[in-house]
Motif scaffolding. Structure first.
Motif, PDB file in Angstrom:
ATOM      1  N   GLU A  37       0.799  -1.232   0.000  1.00  0.00           N
ATOM      2  CA  GLU A  37       0.000   0.000   0.000  1.00  0.00           C
ATOM      3  C   GLU A  37       0.826   1.274   0.000  1.00  0.00           C
ATOM      4  O   GLU A  37       0.286   2.355  -0.220  1.00  0.00           O
ATOM      5  N   SER A  38       2.116   1.165   0.216  1.00  0.00           N
ATOM      6  CA  SER A  38       2.956   2.364   0.248  1.00  0.00           C
ATOM      7  C   SER A  38       3.021   3.055  -1.117  1.00  0.00           C
ATOM      8  O   SER A  38       3.419   4.218  -1.195  1.00  0.00           O
ATOM      9  N   PHE A  39       2.606   2.371  -2.177  1.00  0.00           N
ATOM     10  CA  PHE A  39       2.633   2.943  -3.518  1.00  0.00           C
ATOM     11  C   PHE A  39       1.265   3.491  -3.944  1.00  0.00           C
ATOM     12  O   PHE A  39       1.076   3.858  -5.099  1.00  0.00           O
ATOM     13  N   ILE A  40       0.344   3.547  -2.994  1.00  0.00           N
ATOM     14  CA  ILE A  40      -1.028   4.003  -3.249  1.00  0.00           C
ATOM     15  C   ILE A  40      -1.362   5.124  -2.276  1.00  0.00           C
ATOM     16  O   ILE A  40      -0.907   5.134  -1.140  1.00  0.00           O
ATOM     17  N   TYR A  41      -2.169   6.076  -2.736  1.00  0.00           N
ATOM     18  CA  TYR A  41      -2.685   7.121  -1.857  1.00  0.00           C
ATOM     19  C   TYR A  41      -4.140   7.383  -2.213  1.00  0.00           C
ATOM     20  O   TYR A  41      -4.634   6.905  -3.242  1.00  0.00           O
ATOM     21  N   VAL A  42      -4.838   8.115  -1.368  1.00  0.00           N
ATOM     22  CA  VAL A  42      -6.222   8.490  -1.645  1.00  0.00           C
ATOM     23  C   VAL A  42      -6.203   9.907  -2.197  1.00  0.00           C
ATOM     24  O   VAL A  42      -5.711  10.831  -1.550  1.00  0.00           O
ATOM     25  N   ASN A  43      -6.721  10.071  -3.415  1.00  0.00           N
ATOM     26  CA  ASN A  43      -6.681  11.383  -4.066  1.00  0.00           C
ATOM     27  C   ASN A  43      -7.788  12.307  -3.545  1.00  0.00           C
ATOM     28  O   ASN A  43      -8.583  11.923  -2.686  1.00  0.00           O
ATOM     29  N   GLU A  44      -7.844  13.511  -4.111  1.00  0.00           N
ATOM     30  CA  GLU A  44      -8.795  14.527  -3.647  1.00  0.00           C
ATOM     31  C   GLU A  44     -10.250  14.130  -3.872  1.00  0.00           C
ATOM     32  O   GLU A  44     -11.149  14.676  -3.229  1.00  0.00           O
ATOM     33  N   ASN A  45     -10.501  13.171  -4.762  1.00  0.00           N
ATOM     34  CA  ASN A  45     -11.864  12.690  -4.995  1.00  0.00           C
ATOM     35  C   ASN A  45     -12.223  11.505  -4.104  1.00  0.00           C
ATOM     36  O   ASN A  45     -13.304  10.943  -4.229  1.00  0.00           O
ATOM     37  N   GLY A  46     -11.282  11.109  -3.238  1.00  0.00           N
ATOM     38  CA  GLY A  46     -11.534   9.990  -2.334  1.00  0.00           C
ATOM     39  C   GLY A  46     -11.263   8.620  -2.945  1.00  0.00           C
ATOM     40  O   GLY A  46     -11.622   7.607  -2.372  1.00  0.00           O
ATOM     41  N   ASN A  47     -10.625   8.606  -4.108  1.00  0.00           N
ATOM     42  CA  ASN A  47     -10.324   7.338  -4.782  1.00  0.00           C
ATOM     43  C   ASN A  47      -8.870   6.947  -4.551  1.00  0.00           C
ATOM     44  O   ASN A  47      -8.003   7.802  -4.418  1.00  0.00           O
ATOM     45  N   GLN A  48      -8.622   5.647  -4.555  1.00  0.00           N
ATOM     46  CA  GLN A  48      -7.254   5.171  -4.458  1.00  0.00           C
ATOM     47  C   GLN A  48      -6.547   5.454  -5.781  1.00  0.00           C
ATOM     48  O   GLN A  48      -7.121   5.254  -6.856  1.00  0.00           O
ATOM     49  N   ALA A  49      -5.325   5.923  -5.700  1.00  0.00           N
ATOM     50  CA  ALA A  49      -4.546   6.259  -6.888  1.00  0.00           C
ATOM     51  C   ALA A  49      -3.099   5.807  -6.689  1.00  0.00           C
ATOM     52  O   ALA A  49      -2.659   5.579  -5.567  1.00  0.00           O
ATOM     53  N   ILE A  50      -2.392   5.712  -7.787  1.00  0.00           N
ATOM     54  CA  ILE A  50      -0.996   5.291  -7.771  1.00  0.00           C
ATOM     55  C   ILE A  50      -0.128   6.484  -7.391  1.00  0.00           C
ATOM     56  O   ILE A  50      -0.361   7.600  -7.847  1.00  0.00           O
ATOM     57  N   SER A  51       0.868   6.240  -6.557  1.00  0.00           N
ATOM     58  CA  SER A  51       1.710   7.322  -6.045  1.00  0.00           C
ATOM     59  C   SER A  51       2.337   8.137  -7.159  1.00  0.00           C
ATOM     60  O   SER A  51       2.612   7.645  -8.251  1.00  0.00           O
ATOM     61  N   LYS A  52       2.569   9.385  -6.855  1.00  0.00           N
ATOM     62  CA  LYS A  52       3.155  10.304  -7.825  1.00  0.00           C
ATOM     63  C   LYS A  52       4.570   9.855  -8.225  1.00  0.00           C
ATOM     64  O   LYS A  52       4.959  10.015  -9.376  1.00  0.00           O
ATOM     65  N   ASP A  53       5.316   9.281  -7.294  1.00  0.00           N
ATOM     66  CA  ASP A  53       6.659   8.782  -7.615  1.00  0.00           C
ATOM     67  C   ASP A  53       6.604   7.688  -8.681  1.00  0.00           C
ATOM     68  O   ASP A  53       7.386   7.688  -9.625  1.00  0.00           O
ATOM     69  N   VAL A  54       5.676   6.745  -8.506  1.00  0.00           N
ATOM     70  CA  VAL A  54       5.539   5.656  -9.468  1.00  0.00           C
ATOM     71  C   VAL A  54       5.111   6.211 -10.824  1.00  0.00           C
ATOM     72  O   VAL A  54       5.677   5.854 -11.857  1.00  0.00           O
ATOM     73  N   LYS A  55       4.133   7.108 -10.824  1.00  0.00           N
ATOM     74  CA  LYS A  55       3.643   7.667 -12.097  1.00  0.00           C
ATOM     75  C   LYS A  55       4.728   8.477 -12.815  1.00  0.00           C
ATOM     76  O   LYS A  55       4.808   8.458 -14.038  1.00  0.00           O
ATOM     77  N   LYS A  56       5.567   9.149 -12.057  1.00  0.00           N
ATOM     78  CA  LYS A  56       6.665   9.923 -12.646  1.00  0.00           C
ATOM     79  C   LYS A  56       7.637   8.990 -13.387  1.00  0.00           C
ATOM     80  O   LYS A  56       8.050   9.260 -14.517  1.00  0.00           O
TER      81      LYS A  56
END
Length: 78
Positions: A37-56
Motif C-alpha cells: 500500500e505504500s505505492f497508493i494514496y487516496v486522491n482529492e476525490n476519495g479514490n485510491q490512486a498510484i503514487s506520484k513517484d511511481v507515475k513519474k
C-alpha cells in the motif's frame, strides 16, 4: 528486499505493453496485493490512486507514447 517505485512502474509498463491498455483500478488492486500500500494514496476525490513517484517513473518509461484517458481512468497508447 524492499520493492521500489521503479519496479512498480516497470510492472505497469509491462502490463501496458502486453495489453495495450492499463486501467487504474486494476493496477491499484494489483499494486496493493503484490507491492504494498505504500505505492497508493487516496486522491482529492476519495479514490485510491498510484503514487506520484511511481507515475513519474512510469511516464519516463513510456516516453510520452502512452496517454491517460481521464474519462475512462486508464492509460493507452496514442
Amino acid at each position: 528486499m524492499a520493492v521500489t517505485a521503479n519496479e512498480v512502474a516497470e510492472w505497469m509498463m509491462e502490463q501496458l505493453k502486453s495489453a495495450g491498455i492499463l486501467y487504474q483500478k486494476e493496477a491499484v488492486d494489483y499494486i496493493i496485493q503484490h507491492f504494498g500500500e505504500s505505492f497508493i494514496y487516496v486522491n482529492e476525490n476519495g479514490n485510491q490512486a498510484i503514487s506520484k513517484d511511481v507515475k513519474k517513473i512510469f511516464k519516463k518509461l513510456h516516453g510520452g507514447k502512452a496517454a491517460w484517458e481521464r474519462d475512462g481512468f486508464f492509460w493507452g497508447w496514442h
